[in-house]
Design a protein around this motif. Structure first.
Motif, PDB file in Angstrom:
ATOM      1  N   TYR A 186       0.822  -1.200   0.000  1.00  0.00           N
ATOM      2  CA  TYR A 186       0.000   0.000   0.000  1.00  0.00           C
ATOM      3  C   TYR A 186       0.861   1.257   0.000  1.00  0.00           C
ATOM      4  CZ  TYR A 186       0.900   0.128   5.075  1.00  0.00           C
ATOM      5  OH  TYR A 186       1.503   0.166   6.301  1.00  0.00           O
ATOM      6  N   ASP A 187       0.310   2.297  -0.589  1.00  0.00           N
ATOM      7  CA  ASP A 187       0.893   3.633  -0.572  1.00  0.00           C
ATOM      8  C   ASP A 187      -0.089   4.570   0.119  1.00  0.00           C
ATOM      9  OD1 ASP A 187       2.614   2.330  -2.301  1.00  0.00           O
ATOM     10  OD2 ASP A 187       2.882   4.069  -3.594  1.00  0.00           O
ATOM     11  N   ILE A 188       0.416   5.427   0.995  1.00  0.00           N
ATOM     12  CA  ILE A 188      -0.373   6.495   1.599  1.00  0.00           C
ATOM     13  C   ILE A 188       0.275   7.807   1.197  1.00  0.00           C
ATOM     14  CG2 ILE A 188      -1.190   7.528   3.749  1.00  0.00           C
ATOM     15  CD1 ILE A 188      -1.036   4.772   5.019  1.00  0.00           C
ATOM     16  N   ASN A 189      -0.506   8.713   0.620  1.00  0.00           N
ATOM     17  CA  ASN A 189       0.103   9.912   0.069  1.00  0.00           C
ATOM     18  C   ASN A 189      -0.768  11.140   0.278  1.00  0.00           C
ATOM     19  OD1 ASN A 189      -1.535  10.564  -2.576  1.00  0.00           O
ATOM     20  ND2 ASN A 189      -1.289   8.331  -2.497  1.00  0.00           N
ATOM     21  N   ALA A 201       3.922  13.799  -1.470  1.00  0.00           N
ATOM     22  CA  ALA A 201       4.776  12.869  -0.734  1.00  0.00           C
ATOM     23  C   ALA A 201       3.980  11.610  -0.462  1.00  0.00           C
ATOM     24  CB  ALA A 201       5.270  13.494   0.562  1.00  0.00           C
ATOM     25  N   SER A 202       4.684  10.477  -0.413  1.00  0.00           N
ATOM     26  CA  SER A 202       4.016   9.201  -0.219  1.00  0.00           C
ATOM     27  C   SER A 202       4.891   8.280   0.614  1.00  0.00           C
ATOM     28  CB  SER A 202       3.722   8.560  -1.585  1.00  0.00           C
ATOM     29  OG  SER A 202       3.025   7.345  -1.440  1.00  0.00           O
ATOM     30  N   TYR A 203       4.227   7.378   1.337  1.00  0.00           N
ATOM     31  CA  TYR A 203       4.936   6.324   2.069  1.00  0.00           C
ATOM     32  C   TYR A 203       4.411   4.970   1.605  1.00  0.00           C
ATOM     33  CZ  TYR A 203       6.354   3.044   5.641  1.00  0.00           C
ATOM     34  OH  TYR A 203       6.885   1.941   6.282  1.00  0.00           O
ATOM     35  N   ARG A 204       5.330   4.074   1.264  1.00  0.00           N
ATOM     36  CA  ARG A 204       4.985   2.714   0.860  1.00  0.00           C
ATOM     37  C   ARG A 204       5.452   1.744   1.939  1.00  0.00           C
ATOM     38  NH1 ARG A 204       7.384   2.049  -4.418  1.00  0.00           N
ATOM     39  NH2 ARG A 204       5.624   3.364  -5.027  1.00  0.00           N
ATOM     40  N   ASN A 205       4.673   0.702   2.199  1.00  0.00           N
ATOM     41  CA  ASN A 205       4.992  -0.200   3.299  1.00  0.00           C
ATOM     42  C   ASN A 205       6.131  -1.168   2.995  1.00  0.00           C
ATOM     43  OD1 ASN A 205       3.301  -1.649   1.484  1.00  0.00           O
ATOM     44  ND2 ASN A 205       2.751  -3.098   3.102  1.00  0.00           N
ATOM     45  N   THR A 206       6.926  -0.856   1.975  1.00  0.00           N
ATOM     46  CA  THR A 206       8.186  -1.562   1.743  1.00  0.00           C
ATOM     47  C   THR A 206       9.343  -0.719   2.258  1.00  0.00           C
ATOM     48  OG1 THR A 206       8.284  -0.626  -0.494  1.00  0.00           O
ATOM     49  CG2 THR A 206       7.331  -2.829  -0.259  1.00  0.00           C
ATOM     50  N   GLU A 207       9.053   0.100   3.269  1.00  0.00           N
ATOM     51  CA  GLU A 207      10.034   1.028   3.845  1.00  0.00           C
ATOM     52  C   GLU A 207      10.583   1.971   2.778  1.00  0.00           C
ATOM     53  OE1 GLU A 207      12.626  -1.962   5.806  1.00  0.00           O
ATOM     54  OE2 GLU A 207      12.043  -0.914   7.648  1.00  0.00           O
ATOM     55  N   THR A 208       9.654   2.612   2.083  1.00  0.00           N
ATOM     56  CA  THR A 208      10.011   3.528   1.002  1.00  0.00           C
ATOM     57  C   THR A 208       9.240   4.825   1.153  1.00  0.00           C
ATOM     58  OG1 THR A 208      10.344   1.647  -0.495  1.00  0.00           O
ATOM     59  CG2 THR A 208      10.121   3.822  -1.499  1.00  0.00           C
ATOM     60  N   VAL A 209       9.949   5.940   1.029  1.00  0.00           N
ATOM     61  CA  VAL A 209       9.300   7.246   0.983  1.00  0.00           C
ATOM     62  C   VAL A 209       9.489   7.804  -0.420  1.00  0.00           C
ATOM     63  CG1 VAL A 209       9.518   7.745   3.435  1.00  0.00           C
ATOM     64  CG2 VAL A 209      11.365   8.389   1.878  1.00  0.00           C
ATOM     65  N   ILE A 210       8.516   8.573  -0.872  1.00  0.00           N
ATOM     66  CA  ILE A 210       8.498   9.047  -2.257  1.00  0.00           C
ATOM     67  C   ILE A 210       8.222  10.538  -2.282  1.00  0.00           C
ATOM     68  CG2 ILE A 210       7.423   8.775  -4.526  1.00  0.00           C
ATOM     69  CD1 ILE A 210       6.425   5.984  -3.392  1.00  0.00           C
ATOM     70  N   ALA A 211       9.040  11.273  -2.997  1.00  0.00           N
ATOM     71  CA  ALA A 211       8.824  12.701  -3.222  1.00  0.00           C
ATOM     72  C   ALA A 211       8.364  12.895  -4.661  1.00  0.00           C
ATOM     73  CB  ALA A 211      10.112  13.486  -2.969  1.00  0.00           C
ATOM     74  N   MET A 212       7.364  13.757  -4.866  1.00  0.00           N
ATOM     75  CA  MET A 212       6.772  13.935  -6.185  1.00  0.00           C
ATOM     76  C   MET A 212       6.553  15.414  -6.477  1.00  0.00           C
ATOM     77  SD  MET A 212       3.872  10.918  -5.969  1.00  0.00           S
ATOM     78  CE  MET A 212       3.344  11.389  -4.325  1.00  0.00           C
ATOM     79  N   ALA A 213       6.593  15.752  -7.756  1.00  0.00           N
ATOM     80  CA  ALA A 213       6.311  17.121  -8.184  1.00  0.00           C
ATOM     81  C   ALA A 213       5.857  17.086  -9.636  1.00  0.00           C
ATOM     82  CB  ALA A 213       7.547  18.008  -8.030  1.00  0.00           C
TER      83      ALA A 213
END
Length: 344
Positions: A268-271, A284-296
């Motif tokens: 899952y992703d929460i953003n 910005a998003s957090y994935r439950n594979t210990e991943t953070v995501i920055a977007m623009a």
């Protein structure tokens, strides 16, 4: 020396992960899923009032040899009859000082048909080391206008072709031949199947929610190979989001994206995303594979839009998992009403 052994072990684990993913034939995944929703939910087809064309590229684990790469092109458009199609809401790119005008734009309705239709399609090429797959789908959706919201049902059909680079494999002398390799060899490294997916999507000015399922036919991974009884699993997708119009220039959208497949962990992703004047957005998003995501992203005259995201692993294998880049270029063709995409 200890550090070298640790990194070698991590590299081996990654190679095993790539091989497992190729063998299990998991579908492609995007961090900017909201930019290309047609690839996992056919009910989105024709949801905009223009031709929505997207081209994109994703590079995972940048700097690692044979790291996963994904290319895609997708498009969908409404099928309009003689009467003008109008939903109970719409985004508009007008920069105006009177917020009540947005309310009038959002609630205006015409005597158009309650039911409308949309079509679409996509091609995705996904490579992971010596494994690769190419998917091509045509999609159709029926949209039912309920005034302040639209309920959509969609179906898609096409082909999925999986490939194994046999020249990239060196086989030693083994008294017990590997059954999986022999299965690929018997089919010259390529397996092609027909497949289907379905979806439902409800959208409103203030929220959206959808569910879809892919790989409904559950094709066998290897045709006519009795030694291997593996088949594809149905993939379930869920998407949900809220839309807060803070004022006539600022839109905030928190949301979540979930994928479930039997015998595999739930992903899952929460953003949260913020758009300013239909021009610039950040997320910005957090994935439950210990991943953070920055977007623009950036939109130009409601004709061209550009999105970029960067995935950063924060777990134990951060050195190898970080550095994932994803870029998408969109074109809003025949956008006569100068509206912006509902899904961003």
């Amino acid at each position: 020396m200890k550090n070298l052994i640790y990194k070698s072990g991590i590299l081996l684990m990654l190679i095993m992960t790539i091989s497992y993913t190729g063998m299990a034939q998991q579908s492609f995944r995007f961090s900017q899923f909201f930019q290309n929703t047609i690839t996992f939910n056919p009910a989105i087809s024709g949801s905009e009032e223009f031709i929505d064309l997207k081209i994109g590229y994703r590079q995972q684990w940048s700097g690692l040899n044979d790291a996963p790469q994904t290319y895609y092109i997708s498009a969908h458009a409404p099928l309009q009859g003689k009467k003008e199609k109008r939903y109970g809401f719409q985004n508009n790119s007008l920069r105006i000082s009177d917020p009540s005008m947005y309310e009038r734009l959002g609630t205006s309705r015409s005597a158009g048909n309650a039911i409308s239709h949309g079509i679409g399609g996509y091609i995705v090429n996904d490579t992971q080391g010596i494994f690769g797959q190419t998917s091509g789908m045509l999609t159709y959706a029926l949209h039912y206008n309920m005034g302040q919201s639209v309920l959509s049902f969609g179906v898609g059909g096409g082909v999925n072709s999986r490939q194994l680079d046999l020249e990239g494999i060196t086989v030693g002398n083994n008294e017990i031949p590997d059954a999986t390799y022999q299965a690929y060899l018997a089919q010259e490294g390529r397996i092609t199947n027909i497949d289907m997916n379905v979806g439902i999507f409800l959208r409103h000015e203030n929220y959206y929610i959808g569910y879809s399922a892919k790989r409904l036919l559950q094709n066998e991974l290897f045709a006519n190979i009795s030694a291997i009884g593996a088949s594809e699993e149905i993939e379930h997708y869920g998407i949900v989001g809220l839309r807060f119009n803070v004022n006539n220039t600022l839109l905030i959208t928190p949301g979540a994206f979930v994928k479930y497949t039997a015998n595999a962990p739930v992903l899952y992703d929460i953003n949260v995303r913020v758009k300013y004047e239909e021009l610039l957005w950040l997320g910005a998003s957090y994935r439950n594979t210990e991943t953070v995501i920055a977007m623009a992203g950036l939109s130009l005259n409601n004709l061209v839009n550009l999105g970029y995201s960067y995935d950063l692993g924060i777990g134990d294998i951060n050195d190898f998992r970080s550095g994932t880049h994803e870029i998408g270029l969109g074109f809003m063709l025949f956008n006569k009403k100068d509206t912006s995409p509902y899904m961003w």
